[in-house]
Enzyme design. Sequence first.
Site, PDB file in Angstrom:
ATOM      1  N   ASP A 197       0.834  -1.201   0.000  1.00 25.15           N
ATOM      2  CA  ASP A 197       0.000   0.000   0.000  1.00 25.15           C
ATOM      3  C   ASP A 197       0.868   1.249   0.000  1.00 25.15           C
ATOM      4  O   ASP A 197       1.053   1.907   1.030  1.00 25.15           O
ATOM      5  CB  ASP A 197      -0.952  -0.031   1.212  1.00 25.15           C
ATOM      6  CG  ASP A 197      -1.992  -1.134   1.073  1.00 25.15           C
ATOM      7  OD1 ASP A 197      -2.404  -1.420  -0.064  1.00 25.15           O
ATOM      8  OD2 ASP A 197      -2.392  -1.714   2.097  1.00 25.15           O
ATOM      9  N   LYS A 212       0.598  -7.922  -3.014  1.00 22.61           N
ATOM     10  CA  LYS A 212      -0.683  -7.394  -3.495  1.00 22.61           C
ATOM     11  C   LYS A 212      -0.494  -5.947  -3.957  1.00 22.61           C
ATOM     12  O   LYS A 212      -0.029  -5.099  -3.198  1.00 22.61           O
ATOM     13  CB  LYS A 212      -1.728  -7.433  -2.377  1.00 22.61           C
ATOM     14  CG  LYS A 212      -3.082  -6.862  -2.787  1.00 22.61           C
ATOM     15  CD  LYS A 212      -4.121  -7.105  -1.721  1.00 22.61           C
ATOM     16  CE  LYS A 212      -4.228  -6.012  -0.690  1.00 22.61           C
ATOM     17  NZ  LYS A 212      -4.808  -4.748  -1.168  1.00 22.61           N
ATOM     18  N   ASP A 225      -5.132  -6.273  -7.092  1.00 28.33           N
ATOM     19  CA  ASP A 225      -6.353  -6.040  -6.314  1.00 28.33           C
ATOM     20  C   ASP A 225      -7.037  -4.769  -6.819  1.00 28.33           C
ATOM     21  O   ASP A 225      -7.000  -3.734  -6.158  1.00 28.33           O
ATOM     22  CB  ASP A 225      -5.961  -5.928  -4.833  1.00 28.33           C
ATOM     23  CG  ASP A 225      -7.144  -5.644  -3.926  1.00 28.33           C
ATOM     24  OD1 ASP A 225      -8.285  -5.921  -4.322  1.00 28.33           O
ATOM     25  OD2 ASP A 225      -6.903  -5.142  -2.802  1.00 28.33           O
ATOM     26  N   LEU A 226      -7.641  -4.844  -8.005  1.00 22.77           N
ATOM     27  CA  LEU A 226      -8.301  -3.657  -8.576  1.00 22.77           C
ATOM     28  C   LEU A 226      -9.822  -3.763  -8.496  1.00 22.77           C
ATOM     29  O   LEU A 226     -10.532  -2.846  -8.902  1.00 22.77           O
ATOM     30  CB  LEU A 226      -7.822  -3.432 -10.022  1.00 22.77           C
ATOM     31  CG  LEU A 226      -6.323  -3.137 -10.153  1.00 22.77           C
ATOM     32  CD1 LEU A 226      -5.939  -2.866 -11.605  1.00 22.77           C
ATOM     33  CD2 LEU A 226      -5.892  -1.963  -9.269  1.00 22.77           C
ATOM     34  N   LYS A 227     -10.333  -4.881  -8.009  1.00 19.23           N
ATOM     35  CA  LYS A 227     -11.781  -5.045  -7.740  1.00 19.23           C
ATOM     36  C   LYS A 227     -12.633  -4.529  -8.902  1.00 19.23           C
ATOM     37  O   LYS A 227     -13.444  -3.607  -8.740  1.00 19.23           O
ATOM     38  CB  LYS A 227     -12.173  -4.328  -6.450  1.00 19.23           C
ATOM     39  CG  LYS A 227     -11.439  -4.829  -5.215  1.00 19.23           C
ATOM     40  CD  LYS A 227     -11.992  -4.178  -3.953  1.00 19.23           C
ATOM     41  CE  LYS A 227     -11.274  -4.610  -2.697  1.00 19.23           C
ATOM     42  NZ  LYS A 227      -9.902  -4.103  -2.549  1.00 19.23           N
ATOM     43  N   ASP A 272     -17.965  -3.652 -13.573  1.00 17.18           N
ATOM     44  CA  ASP A 272     -18.392  -2.866 -14.737  1.00 17.18           C
ATOM     45  C   ASP A 272     -19.323  -3.755 -15.561  1.00 17.18           C
ATOM     46  O   ASP A 272     -19.676  -4.854 -15.122  1.00 17.18           O
ATOM     47  CB  ASP A 272     -17.152  -2.432 -15.540  1.00 17.18           C
ATOM     48  CG  ASP A 272     -17.341  -1.083 -16.217  1.00 17.18           C
ATOM     49  OD1 ASP A 272     -18.369  -0.932 -16.923  1.00 17.18           O
ATOM     50  OD2 ASP A 272     -16.479  -0.207 -16.066  1.00 17.18           O
ATOM     51  N   ILE A 273     -19.698  -3.321 -16.756  1.00 15.52           N
ATOM     52  CA  ILE A 273     -20.517  -4.179 -17.601  1.00 15.52           C
ATOM     53  C   ILE A 273     -19.693  -5.421 -17.970  1.00 15.52           C
ATOM     54  O   ILE A 273     -18.456  -5.396 -17.924  1.00 15.52           O
ATOM     55  CB  ILE A 273     -21.017  -3.440 -18.868  1.00 15.52           C
ATOM     56  CG1 ILE A 273     -19.844  -2.956 -19.720  1.00 15.52           C
ATOM     57  CG2 ILE A 273     -21.937  -2.295 -18.486  1.00 15.52           C
ATOM     58  CD1 ILE A 273     -20.277  -2.390 -21.074  1.00 15.52           C
ATOM     59  N   THR A 333     -16.642  -5.106 -20.436  1.00 14.17           N
ATOM     60  CA  THR A 333     -15.524  -4.291 -19.944  1.00 14.17           C
ATOM     61  C   THR A 333     -14.763  -5.021 -18.830  1.00 14.17           C
ATOM     62  O   THR A 333     -13.527  -5.022 -18.797  1.00 14.17           O
ATOM     63  CB  THR A 333     -16.065  -2.935 -19.426  1.00 14.17           C
ATOM     64  OG1 THR A 333     -16.785  -2.318 -20.489  1.00 14.17           O
ATOM     65  CG2 THR A 333     -14.951  -2.022 -18.972  1.00 14.17           C
ATOM     66  N   THR A 356     -15.665  -5.214   3.834  1.00 13.70           N
ATOM     67  CA  THR A 356     -15.755  -5.307   5.298  1.00 13.70           C
ATOM     68  C   THR A 356     -15.879  -3.937   5.950  1.00 13.70           C
ATOM     69  O   THR A 356     -16.168  -3.837   7.131  1.00 13.70           O
ATOM     70  CB  THR A 356     -14.533  -6.045   5.885  1.00 13.70           C
ATOM     71  OG1 THR A 356     -13.360  -5.470   5.314  1.00 13.70           O
ATOM     72  CG2 THR A 356     -14.581  -7.518   5.584  1.00 13.70           C
ATOM     73  N   ARG A 397      -3.439  -9.913  12.234  1.00 13.50           N
ATOM     74  CA  ARG A 397      -2.520  -9.248  13.155  1.00 13.50           C
ATOM     75  C   ARG A 397      -1.858 -10.282  14.060  1.00 13.50           C
ATOM     76  O   ARG A 397      -2.494 -11.245  14.464  1.00 13.50           O
ATOM     77  CB  ARG A 397      -3.277  -8.241  14.055  1.00 13.50           C
ATOM     78  CG  ARG A 397      -3.726  -6.971  13.328  1.00 13.50           C
ATOM     79  CD  ARG A 397      -2.532  -6.158  12.870  1.00 13.50           C
ATOM     80  NE  ARG A 397      -2.900  -4.942  12.158  1.00 13.50           N
ATOM     81  CZ  ARG A 397      -3.120  -4.856  10.840  1.00 13.50           C
ATOM     82  NH1 ARG A 397      -3.044  -5.927  10.083  1.00 13.50           N
ATOM     83  NH2 ARG A 397      -3.406  -3.700  10.287  1.00 13.50           N
ATOM     84  N   ARG A 404       0.478  -3.754   7.208  1.00  8.28           N
ATOM     85  CA  ARG A 404       1.334  -3.036   8.158  1.00  8.28           C
ATOM     86  C   ARG A 404       2.156  -3.896   9.121  1.00  8.28           C
ATOM     87  O   ARG A 404       3.291  -3.500   9.441  1.00  8.28           O
ATOM     88  CB  ARG A 404       0.487  -1.994   8.907  1.00  8.28           C
ATOM     89  CG  ARG A 404       0.138  -0.814   7.997  1.00  8.28           C
ATOM     90  CD  ARG A 404      -1.053  -0.028   8.473  1.00  8.28           C
ATOM     91  NE  ARG A 404      -2.288  -0.772   8.302  1.00  8.28           N
ATOM     92  CZ  ARG A 404      -3.495  -0.295   8.601  1.00  8.28           C
ATOM     93  NH1 ARG A 404      -3.607   0.931   9.080  1.00  8.28           N
ATOM     94  NH2 ARG A 404      -4.575  -1.035   8.399  1.00  8.28           N
TER      95      ARG A 404
END
Length: 240
Positions: free
Chosen positions: A14, A36, A63-65, A68-69, A72, A123, A184, A214
């Site tokens: 990230d 990721k 991880d672009l989730k 769309d139609i 696409t 979540t 964690r 993290r």
Amino acid sequence: MSSNTSSPIVVAMDFDNAKACLDLASRLSPQYCRLKVGKELFTSCGPQIVETLMQKGFDIFLDLKFHDIPNTTAKAVKAAADLGVWMVNVHASGGERMMLAAREILDQSSGQKPLLIAVTVLTSMEQSDLLGVGVAYPIDNQVERLAGLAHYCGLDGIVCSAREAKQMRQQFDQNFCLVTPGIRMADSPADDQRRTLTPVQAMQEGSSYLVIGRPITGAENPAQACENIFNELVQNGFGN
Ligand code: C5P
């Protein structure tokens, strides 16, 4: 597709710039983890960063989730496959036709096929958020409904909270991947995560892959933190 590691650890990169990402990657080993790449890093750095990380030997979860139609989404999934990523995801709420189109385009392609994963309910969403977008069902029911739809459409698994993994594992066989964030160590801060599990607990609940950010990226020695988690998992019979 062929893989560089049997480790279930997927480190969340990230970052908003290539330098920070590559600095960390140079301190990690593809023997102990996959990486990721999410929206922030991809939007800042483009597909080049994915290629660079793969050249270093890492499997990449893109991880672009996509949501769309059908046409696409399917083409975006195909572009991810052509890039050579190990895993890619879509929103199950894009519906049956969208997921089937994504499945079909991968099945028809002759090249490498990434694992195709669905996000059920984010979540971060609470019951009131679901109501706000017109979904009146309890969250658990909506997660189950979307997970079942993803399974029916032939997807390879879902992203879910580690706390949901046990229930999902009862519903689906071992081949259906459960990709779980919110991990964690017993002694690491929860940060903004709320309901966390340790890596070993998450695997015991039925997780297939653990998305960890993290606790590894923020550690003084990320390589050591990652290797320690890997070794603890192996000692408990997970990964080797
Ligand atoms: O730093 P941390 O371990 O909390 O990072 C978790 C990663 O998993 C982040 O990239 C976050 O966006 C992602 N994630 C999550 N919860 C979800 C889905 C993805 O924390 N439900």
